[in-house]
Design an enzyme around this catalytic site. Structure first.
Site, short mmCIF file in Angstrom:
data_model
loop_
_atom_site.label_atom_id
_atom_site.label_comp_id
_atom_site.label_asym_id
_atom_site.label_seq_id
_atom_site.Cartn_x
_atom_site.Cartn_y
_atom_site.Cartn_z
N GLU A 166 -31.35 -13.43 -7.83
CA GLU A 166 -30.61 -13.20 -9.05
C GLU A 166 -31.53 -12.75 -10.17
O GLU A 166 -32.74 -12.98 -10.14
CB GLU A 166 -29.79 -14.41 -9.45
CG GLU A 166 -30.53 -15.50 -10.15
CD GLU A 166 -29.67 -16.74 -10.38
OE1 GLU A 166 -28.49 -16.77 -9.98
OE2 GLU A 166 -30.20 -17.69 -10.95
N ARG A 187 -24.34 -35.03 -7.39
CA ARG A 187 -24.96 -36.35 -7.25
C ARG A 187 -25.39 -36.82 -8.63
O ARG A 187 -25.28 -36.08 -9.60
CB ARG A 187 -26.21 -36.21 -6.38
CG ARG A 187 -27.14 -35.15 -6.95
CD ARG A 187 -28.46 -35.09 -6.26
NE ARG A 187 -29.16 -33.83 -6.46
CZ ARG A 187 -29.90 -33.52 -7.52
NH1 ARG A 187 -30.04 -34.37 -8.51
NH2 ARG A 187 -30.50 -32.36 -7.61
#
Lengths: 169, 492
Positions: free
Chosen positions: B201, B293
């Site tokens: 990217e 998480r």
């Protein structure tokens, strides 16, 4: 007594002897000068070190040849080099041993005892803290022994691969 | 309601201690699995029950699902808290636990698969019009990937699709080095995540790393707990984090947090998670990734909101409704977290090992220390080198920075080299105090962050102190009077 002490990647020859009442001290070459030198232990790893008119508080802890000190707003490690080790290091520069630059784990081994290798050839890939590093052959030669297999961990400066000793021409 | 009566912690170090602290407060017994190398860890003493696990390497032990599930059964733990790292974002682990009727404290496996895979997460954002930086993913043709990557142009960032935590990431500034970077990234990705898929990217220069903490229950309620700034990084590893983000206009802040909320809602998220963004100098922001998480830096959010994220995770897993609405969540003051690492900043930050001969960390009001070590423990290279997190709270950022420096001055670690001095240099830097930070801060100011060199006088005092404390120098047998001392290296 004279020893090499390493501090901040620099080496110094330090000489100290005498009785507490009259000590001689010198850093680097030259005749040790008599100077008032004392180390006083206070509580909790705290010490007061004095050389002549200079004194300061230090927190210090030692293990083996390492002395860890905190003073002047920073922590510093000192290594009191054993002369036998010093001699071994001096002669180890013939490129027979590939040492680990840092502690880590072996990921992949590309050579085995008896292999003939060329300088720069990848011998092993190691991993430490998310970074993979390739350990390359320091010179053309023959692999004597690979000391760690994949998955094993090692400390900094551990000998990873030993090459067959090259005969001095 | 889902019953949770005993929680097994499939983790170690400071996060295991931290989770156990909340369990203790909630009156829930905690079981800890541990490898022999962690036997002296404070977490082992805190747990109600402990089960020893083994593996080819210590890390392998904590990744061993069989042993962990067996430990649950043996102790009758009906839930697992995975912490972060290890199996925390492993959907297979979550599914295995589900089959055994053990509650996984975290999102659903499907959500982990969607958001945990960086490529799927990006496609998801693309489909739903969430902001994204231009990127290209791997297909069958390596040539196509290279061609498309080159068309995005340098600088380019190569990342692991299954990755996270800064692993398998490489910046390419010279297009000729693209293939080399791809090869290295694939190697690291395969090794760390078992999947070598990569994507590329556009790399935003001087980006700020801004992330938003999300909490969602199983009843459709989703809230955000504000943002964190994690721009002080080195090689993609975070060192200092803070909340709120400095120099962030309220409108932009709200937009970023609302975007994170929308992403979490759209993804059907449950439990705790964090949406990470890159904020560009022109105030455009782009989705970076979502971490499914609890995160290392969660304490700064807890310090400013007064909430306990682990407690909320457990309550959500118990099927409770979120105990607060979005408008009831407030942020007070400013919090800074400093990660204490066993590494040597003067030797390229190589991990340091040794014994913690002296290990004194500060205590006090507004100081929280999440610690995985105690004095006399050994620091090995088996795991990543984080020793502890020092988390500070202040009335405002200036106050927090001042207290943080003070906390570092009160910290003393001898026996293992740490980044304490480096942290002090960062916090004392004028650009840091102005809050003008981005992920290039450490590289840009590297020279300023070097330790002040010792003066000759200071150096001699240290050498003398070391010498006088060493047996060789003060043993009377070794005292050699003049003129014999000038003979040089002399041995019996």
């Amino acid at each position: 007594m004279r020893r090499r002490i390493d501090i901040e990647n620099q080496q110094y020859e330090v000489t100290v002897f005498g009785r507490p009442e009259e000590r001689f001290f010198q850093v680097a070459d030259g005749a040790p000068k008599p100077v008032s030198l004392s180390l006083e232990e206070n509580e909790n790893d705290a010490h007061t070190i004095q050389i002549g008119n200079n004194r300061t508080q230090i927190r210090m802890a030692a293990k083996g040849e390492m002395v860890y000190a905190s003073a002047f707003g920073r922590t510093v490690s000192l290594c009191i080099v054993d002369p036998v080790e010093q001699a071994a290091q001096a002669s180890g520069g013939r490129g027979n041993k590939a040492r680990s630059p840092m502690p880590g784990t072996v990921v992949e081994v590309n050579v085995t005892a008896g292999d003939h290798i060329k300088k720069g050839q990848p011998m092993m890939t190691i991993e430490s803290m998310k970074i993979l590093t390739v350990i390359s052959a320091p010179r053309d030669g023959e692999v004597l022994q690979v000391h760690f297999e994949p998955g094993k961990t090692f400390d900094k400066n551990a000998v990873l691969v030993t090459l067959v000793e090259k005969e001095e021409l | 309601m889902t019953t949770i009566t005993k929680i097994l912690i499939a983790n170690r170090g400071e996060i295991a201690c931290r989770i156990l602290r909340t369990l203790d407060r909630m009156g829930i017994p905690g079981v800890l699995v541990y490898h022999a190398i962690d036997a002296d860890s404070p977490a082992v003493k805190m747990a109600s029950e402990t089960i020893k696990i083994d593996g080819q390497t210590p890390v392998a032990a904590y990744l061993d699902m069989e042993q962990i599930i067996a430990a649950c059964k043996k102790t009758q733990a009906d839930a697992v808290h995975p912490g972060f790292g290890f199996l925390a974002e492993n959907p297979e682990f979550a599914r295995r636990l589900e089959l055994e009727n053990i509650t996984f404290i975290g999102p659903l496996p499907e959500t982990m698969e969607l958001m945990g895979n960086k490529i799927k997460a990006r496609s998801f954002c693309l489909e739903n019009d969430f902001p994204l930086a231009p990127s290209v993913t791997e297909s069958d043709s390596e040539e196509d990937f290279i061609r498309l990557a080159k068309s995005i142009g340098v600088p380019l960032l190569i990342k692991a699709a299954a990755g996270g935590g800064g692993k398998g990431m490489h910046i390419v500034r010279d297009i000729d080095r693209l293939e080399e970077a791809m090869h290295l990234a694939k190697g690291e990705a395969l090794r760390s995540f078992g999947d070598d898929t990569i994507y590329a990217e556009r790399y935003v220069e001087q980006p700020r790393h801004i992330e938003v903490q999300i909490l969602a229950d199983h009843h459709g309620n989703v809230v955000h707990l504000g943002e964190r700034e994690c721009s002080i990084q080195r090689r993609f590893q975070k060192i200092i984090e803070e909340s709120p983000a400095p120099m962030l206009a309220p409108d932009l802040r709200n937009l970023i947090c609302e975007t994170a909320l929308s992403i979490a809602m759209k993804a059907g998220y449950h439990n705790a998670g964090t949406v990470e963004f890159i904020l560009a100098p022109d105030n455009n922001f782009y989705f970076l990734e979502m971490n499914t998480r609890i995160q290392v830096e969660h304490p700064v959010t807890e310090m400013v909101t007064g909430l306990d994220i682990v407690e909320l995770q457990i309550r959500i897993a118990r099927d409770e409704t979120l105990p607060m609405r979005q408008d009831e969540i407030t942020s007070k003051g400013h919090s800074i977290e400093m990660r204490l690492y066993a590494e040597d900043p003067e030797n390229d930050f190589m991990p340091a090992i040794g014994q913690l001969l002296t290990y004194q960390l500060p205590e006090g009001e507004d100081i929280r220390v999440d610690n995985g070590f105690t004095e006399r423990m050994n620091v090995t290279s088996a795991f990543d080198p984080m020793l502890a997190k020092l988390v500070i709270h202040g009335m405002d950022r200036k106050d927090a920075v001042k207290r943080a420096i003070c906390a570092l001055e009160k910290s003393l670690v001898l026996g293992v080299t740490t980044n304490i001095d480096f942290l002090k240099q960062i916090l004392s830097h004028p650009v840091f105090s102005k809050g003008q930070i981005d992920t290039g801060f450490i590289t840009r100011h590297a020279e300023d962050l070097l330790p002040t060199p010792l003066t000759e006088e200071q150096r001699n005092l240290l050498l003398a102190a070391a010498a006088l404390s060493h047996r060789d120098f003060i043993d009377p047998d070794f005292n050699v009077p003049q003129p014999y001392a000038t003979i040089g290296n002399w041995r019996n």
